[in-house]
Design a protein around this motif. Structure first.
Motif, PDB file in Angstrom:
ATOM      1  N   GLY A   1     -15.418  13.114  -4.051  1.00 10.84           N
ATOM      2  CA  GLY A   1     -15.229  13.979  -5.535  1.00 10.84           C
ATOM      3  C   GLY A   1     -13.846  13.967  -6.121  1.00 10.84           C
ATOM      4  N   ILE A   2     -12.833  13.228  -5.772  1.00 11.62           N
ATOM      5  CA  ILE A   2     -11.580  13.291  -5.965  1.00 11.62           C
ATOM      6  C   ILE A   2     -11.178  11.878  -6.880  1.00 11.62           C
ATOM      7  CG2 ILE A   2      -9.209  13.654  -5.546  1.00 11.62           C
ATOM      8  CD1 ILE A   2     -10.050  15.331  -3.521  1.00 11.62           C
ATOM      9  N   ALA A   3     -10.748  11.913  -7.941  1.00 11.22           N
ATOM     10  CA  ALA A   3     -10.481  10.579  -8.811  1.00 11.22           C
ATOM     11  C   ALA A   3      -9.059  10.146  -8.300  1.00 11.22           C
ATOM     12  CB  ALA A   3     -10.777  10.866 -10.411  1.00 11.22           C
ATOM     13  N   HIS A   4      -8.845   9.658  -7.085  1.00 13.68           N
ATOM     14  CA  HIS A   4      -7.489   9.375  -6.582  1.00 13.68           C
ATOM     15  C   HIS A   4      -6.952   8.156  -7.615  1.00 13.68           C
ATOM     16  CE1 HIS A   4      -8.212  11.724  -3.289  1.00 13.68           C
ATOM     17  NE2 HIS A   4      -8.923  11.046  -2.795  1.00 13.68           N
ATOM     18  N   ALA A   5      -7.641   7.360  -8.121  1.00 11.19           N
ATOM     19  CA  ALA A   5      -7.165   6.168  -8.604  1.00 11.19           C
ATOM     20  C   ALA A   5      -6.728   6.703 -10.195  1.00 11.19           C
ATOM     21  CB  ALA A   5      -8.156   5.014  -8.758  1.00 11.19           C
ATOM     22  N   ALA A   6      -7.262   7.571 -10.650  1.00 14.68           N
ATOM     23  CA  ALA A   6      -6.864   8.400 -12.029  1.00 14.68           C
ATOM     24  C   ALA A   6      -5.512   9.030 -11.633  1.00 14.68           C
ATOM     25  CB  ALA A   6      -8.067   9.254 -12.301  1.00 14.68           C
ATOM     26  N   HIS A   7      -5.427   9.686 -10.658  1.00 12.95           N
ATOM     27  CA  HIS A   7      -4.322  10.501 -10.150  1.00 12.95           C
ATOM     28  C   HIS A   7      -3.049   9.586 -10.426  1.00 12.95           C
ATOM     29  CE1 HIS A   7      -6.634  14.033  -8.305  1.00 12.95           C
ATOM     30  NE2 HIS A   7      -6.914  13.867  -9.561  1.00 12.95           N
ATOM     31  N   LEU A   8      -3.350   8.479  -9.613  1.00 14.34           N
ATOM     32  CA  LEU A   8      -2.280   7.384  -9.467  1.00 14.34           C
ATOM     33  C   LEU A   8      -1.801   6.809 -10.759  1.00 14.34           C
ATOM     34  CD1 LEU A   8      -3.131   5.641  -6.203  1.00 14.34           C
ATOM     35  CD2 LEU A   8      -1.307   7.192  -6.526  1.00 14.34           C
ATOM     36  N   SER A   9      -2.762   6.501 -11.514  1.00 18.44           N
ATOM     37  CA  SER A   9      -2.581   5.710 -13.018  1.00 18.44           C
ATOM     38  C   SER A   9      -1.835   6.931 -13.914  1.00 18.44           C
ATOM     39  CB  SER A   9      -4.016   5.650 -13.506  1.00 18.44           C
ATOM     40  OG  SER A   9      -4.766   4.592 -12.781  1.00 18.44           O
TER      41      SER A   9
ATOM     42  N   LEU B   1       9.688  23.861  -3.217  1.00 17.91           N
ATOM     43  CA  LEU B   1      10.010  22.504  -3.062  1.00 17.91           C
ATOM     44  C   LEU B   1      10.486  21.826  -4.462  1.00 17.91           C
ATOM     45  CD1 LEU B   1       6.806  21.489  -1.030  1.00 17.91           C
ATOM     46  CD2 LEU B   1       9.240  21.298  -0.178  1.00 17.91           C
ATOM     47  N   SER B   2      11.119  20.667  -4.262  1.00 12.16           N
ATOM     48  CA  SER B   2      11.613  20.062  -5.551  1.00 12.16           C
ATOM     49  C   SER B   2      10.375  19.366  -6.259  1.00 12.16           C
ATOM     50  CB  SER B   2      12.371  18.964  -5.253  1.00 12.16           C
ATOM     51  OG  SER B   2      12.014  17.966  -4.647  1.00 12.16           O
ATOM     52  N   ILE B   3      10.309  19.157  -7.483  1.00  8.39           N
ATOM     53  CA  ILE B   3       8.965  18.737  -8.075  1.00  8.39           C
ATOM     54  C   ILE B   3       8.855  17.314  -7.733  1.00  8.39           C
ATOM     55  CG2 ILE B   3      10.496  17.869 -10.160  1.00  8.39           C
ATOM     56  CD1 ILE B   3       6.941  19.057 -10.317  1.00  8.39           C
ATOM     57  N   ARG B   4       9.955  16.315  -7.472  1.00  9.16           N
ATOM     58  CA  ARG B   4       9.827  15.339  -6.768  1.00  9.16           C
ATOM     59  C   ARG B   4       9.312  15.111  -5.401  1.00  9.16           C
ATOM     60  NH1 ARG B   4      15.028  11.348  -6.652  1.00  9.16           N
ATOM     61  NH2 ARG B   4      14.616  10.963  -8.629  1.00  9.16           N
ATOM     62  N   THR B   5       9.551  15.981  -4.812  1.00 10.81           N
ATOM     63  CA  THR B   5       8.944  15.987  -3.363  1.00 10.81           C
ATOM     64  C   THR B   5       7.343  16.343  -3.353  1.00 10.81           C
ATOM     65  OG1 THR B   5      10.833  16.841  -2.287  1.00 10.81           O
ATOM     66  CG2 THR B   5       8.777  17.369  -1.162  1.00 10.81           C
ATOM     67  N   ILE B   6       7.008  17.176  -4.352  1.00  5.20           N
ATOM     68  CA  ILE B   6       5.594  17.624  -4.439  1.00  5.20           C
ATOM     69  C   ILE B   6       4.740  16.448  -5.078  1.00  5.20           C
ATOM     70  CG2 ILE B   6       3.946  18.874  -5.777  1.00  5.20           C
ATOM     71  CD1 ILE B   6       5.800  21.369  -5.822  1.00  5.20           C
ATOM     72  N   THR B   7       5.308  15.668  -5.886  1.00  6.18           N
ATOM     73  CA  THR B   7       4.782  14.460  -6.559  1.00  6.18           C
ATOM     74  C   THR B   7       4.660  13.539  -5.670  1.00  6.18           C
ATOM     75  OG1 THR B   7       6.056  14.948  -8.580  1.00  6.18           O
ATOM     76  CG2 THR B   7       5.202  12.822  -8.440  1.00  6.18           C
TER      77      THR B   7
ATOM     78  N   LEU C   1      -1.347  11.302  -1.045  1.00  9.60           N
ATOM     79  CA  LEU C   1      -2.513  11.762  -0.744  1.00  9.60           C
ATOM     80  C   LEU C   1      -3.354  10.988  -1.502  1.00  9.60           C
ATOM     81  CD1 LEU C   1      -4.272  13.616   0.541  1.00  9.60           C
ATOM     82  CD2 LEU C   1      -4.085  15.313  -1.255  1.00  9.60           C
ATOM     83  N   SER C   2      -3.134  10.714  -2.978  1.00 12.23           N
ATOM     84  CA  SER C   2      -4.052  10.006  -3.527  1.00 12.23           C
ATOM     85  C   SER C   2      -4.141   8.469  -3.155  1.00 12.23           C
ATOM     86  CB  SER C   2      -3.659   9.899  -5.076  1.00 12.23           C
ATOM     87  OG  SER C   2      -3.477  11.460  -5.635  1.00 12.23           O
ATOM     88  N   LEU C   3      -3.118   7.911  -2.775  1.00 11.51           N
ATOM     89  CA  LEU C   3      -3.003   6.465  -2.135  1.00 11.51           C
ATOM     90  C   LEU C   3      -3.676   6.384  -1.029  1.00 11.51           C
ATOM     91  CD1 LEU C   3      -2.079   3.570  -2.825  1.00 11.51           C
ATOM     92  CD2 LEU C   3      -0.184   4.385  -1.422  1.00 11.51           C
ATOM     93  N   PHE C   4      -3.576   7.395  -0.061  1.00  5.62           N
ATOM     94  CA  PHE C   4      -4.493   7.248   1.053  1.00  5.62           C
ATOM     95  C   PHE C   4      -5.872   7.441   0.874  1.00  5.62           C
ATOM     96  CE2 PHE C   4      -6.631   9.734   4.447  1.00  5.62           C
ATOM     97  CZ  PHE C   4      -6.338   8.827   5.466  1.00  5.62           C
ATOM     98  N   GLY C   5      -6.165   8.331  -0.368  1.00  3.28           N
ATOM     99  CA  GLY C   5      -7.604   8.568  -0.627  1.00  3.28           C
ATOM    100  C   GLY C   5      -8.351   7.173  -1.211  1.00  3.28           C
ATOM    101  N   VAL C   6      -7.468   6.448  -1.846  1.00  2.59           N
ATOM    102  CA  VAL C   6      -7.920   5.085  -2.207  1.00  2.59           C
ATOM    103  C   VAL C   6      -8.349   3.934  -1.185  1.00  2.59           C
ATOM    104  CG1 VAL C   6      -7.444   3.165  -3.936  1.00  2.59           C
ATOM    105  CG2 VAL C   6      -7.078   5.525  -4.685  1.00  2.59           C
ATOM    106  N   VAL C   7      -7.394   3.921  -0.295  1.00  6.37           N
ATOM    107  CA  VAL C   7      -7.389   2.785   0.560  1.00  6.37           C
ATOM    108  C   VAL C   7      -7.753   3.231   1.958  1.00  6.37           C
ATOM    109  CG1 VAL C   7      -5.212   1.787  -0.618  1.00  6.37           C
ATOM    110  CG2 VAL C   7      -4.846   3.072   1.249  1.00  6.37           C
TER     111      VAL C   7
END
Length: 309
Positions: free
Chosen positions: A264-272, A235-241, A247-253
């Motif tokens: 146990g996952i810091a979704h907001a930290a990932h997005l930041s 996969l391209s790095i853009r697709t993975i990102t 996934l992180s955005l879904f985890g937040v909202v």
């Protein structure tokens, strides 16, 4: 005509460095003028090429000590000095710090208890209110002692993606990027947690800085091919990102899981971290190109010592 790898100017009669193989203009043709990675091969820790001349002979006492101090600093930060060993190797330094910190966490847990562990390694609103400001930095290199996958996953990502960004930016700017994005991502996690009703959110881990690296790469070379382990597809790095950001955005909202640290996952930290990496990539100028695919050996850079400081 070729483009100078250092300043980007086009040169009709370019010079090719015999040590790093790059092309340069007349101003940057010497290895020391383009901070050649091959300078590490000189291995001059004792300052063999230093004349040893003491400027204080002619200048008397004025500036004698200062001149010797400056000379010592130049030797230690130069080609063969102690600090020269970190040139192009900050990715591996950060990897080492992560695992050293991981071991120290168990020592603190078993000898001083959970309260001391939190005060040293975990960034939280309470820690900042009590003046434990060092947790802004220590939390970047700390990982959950109950989850080996946490540090293993971050280590793998840093090992393969970190050298690419370090090669592009140079070690100094890469170091600043890693520390700043990791710290801001952690602060973003506890800030979003407070806004969403969880004022005691604590965060630790290098995931924010790792996401900044991935976000950075998705801008400077979005078509970089990465072979996933599970499932084994390229996969391209853009697709993975983008997938990870979703996934992180879904985890937040997501409904029933409003708190950004749910599971146990810091979704907001990932997005930041991801946002910071994308923003920086749009203004940063690179000194080396990012390859089109990742190979073994730290991103195909030939291992430690191949970047520039």
């Amino acid at each position: 005509m070729a483009k100078c790898s250092e300043c980007g100017e086009y040169e009709n009669l370019p010079y090719q460095c015999r040590r790093c193989g790059q092309s340069f203009c007349s101003e940057h043709r010497l290895p020391e003028n383009h901070e050649c990675a091959g300078l590490n091969e000189w291995n001059d820790p004792g300052g063999v090429f230093d004349s040893g001349f003491d400027d204080s002979v002619e200048s008397g006492n004025s500036g004698g000590v200062g001149a010797r101090v400056r000379s010592r600093i130049e030797r230690e930060t130069g080609t063969g000095g102690i600090m020269g060993a970190f040139r192009g190797n900050m990715t591996y330094v950060f990897l080492g710090l992560m695992w050293i910190t991981f071991a120290a966490e168990f020592v603190v847990l078993f000898t001083a208890g959970g309260a001391a562990f939190s005060n040293i390694f975990v960034l939280s609103t309470g820690a900042l209110q009590q003046g434990y400001v060092w947790t802004i930095v220590t939390s970047i290199f700390s990982h959950s002692p109950g989850s080996f996958f946490h540090i293993a996953g971050n280590s793998i990502a840093l090992y393969f993606f970190g050298p690419l960004v370090e090669r592009y930016l140079g070690s100094k700017r890469f170091t600043a990027m890693f520390i700043i994005t990791g710290a801001v991502a952690g602060l973003g996690q506890i800030g979003v947690g407070a806004l969403l009703g969880d004022p005691v959110t604590g965060v630790l881990g290098a995931s924010g800085a790792i996401m900044a690296i991935m976000g950075f790469l998705s801008i400077v070379n979005p078509n970089l091919r990465v072979m996933l382990l599970i499932p084994p597809i390229p996969l391209s790095i853009r697709t993975i990102t983008i997938l990870y950001a979703g996934l992180s955005l879904f985890g937040v909202v997501s409904a029933g899981s409003v708190i950004p640290g749910a599971g146990g996952i810091a979704h907001a930290a990932h997005l930041s971290g991801l946002l910071l990496g994308v923003l920086y990539a749009n203004v940063a100028d690179g000194r080396r190109n990012v390859p089109n695919q990742i190979g073994s050996g730290g991103g195909g850079l030939g291992g430690p010592g191949r970047g520039r400081f």
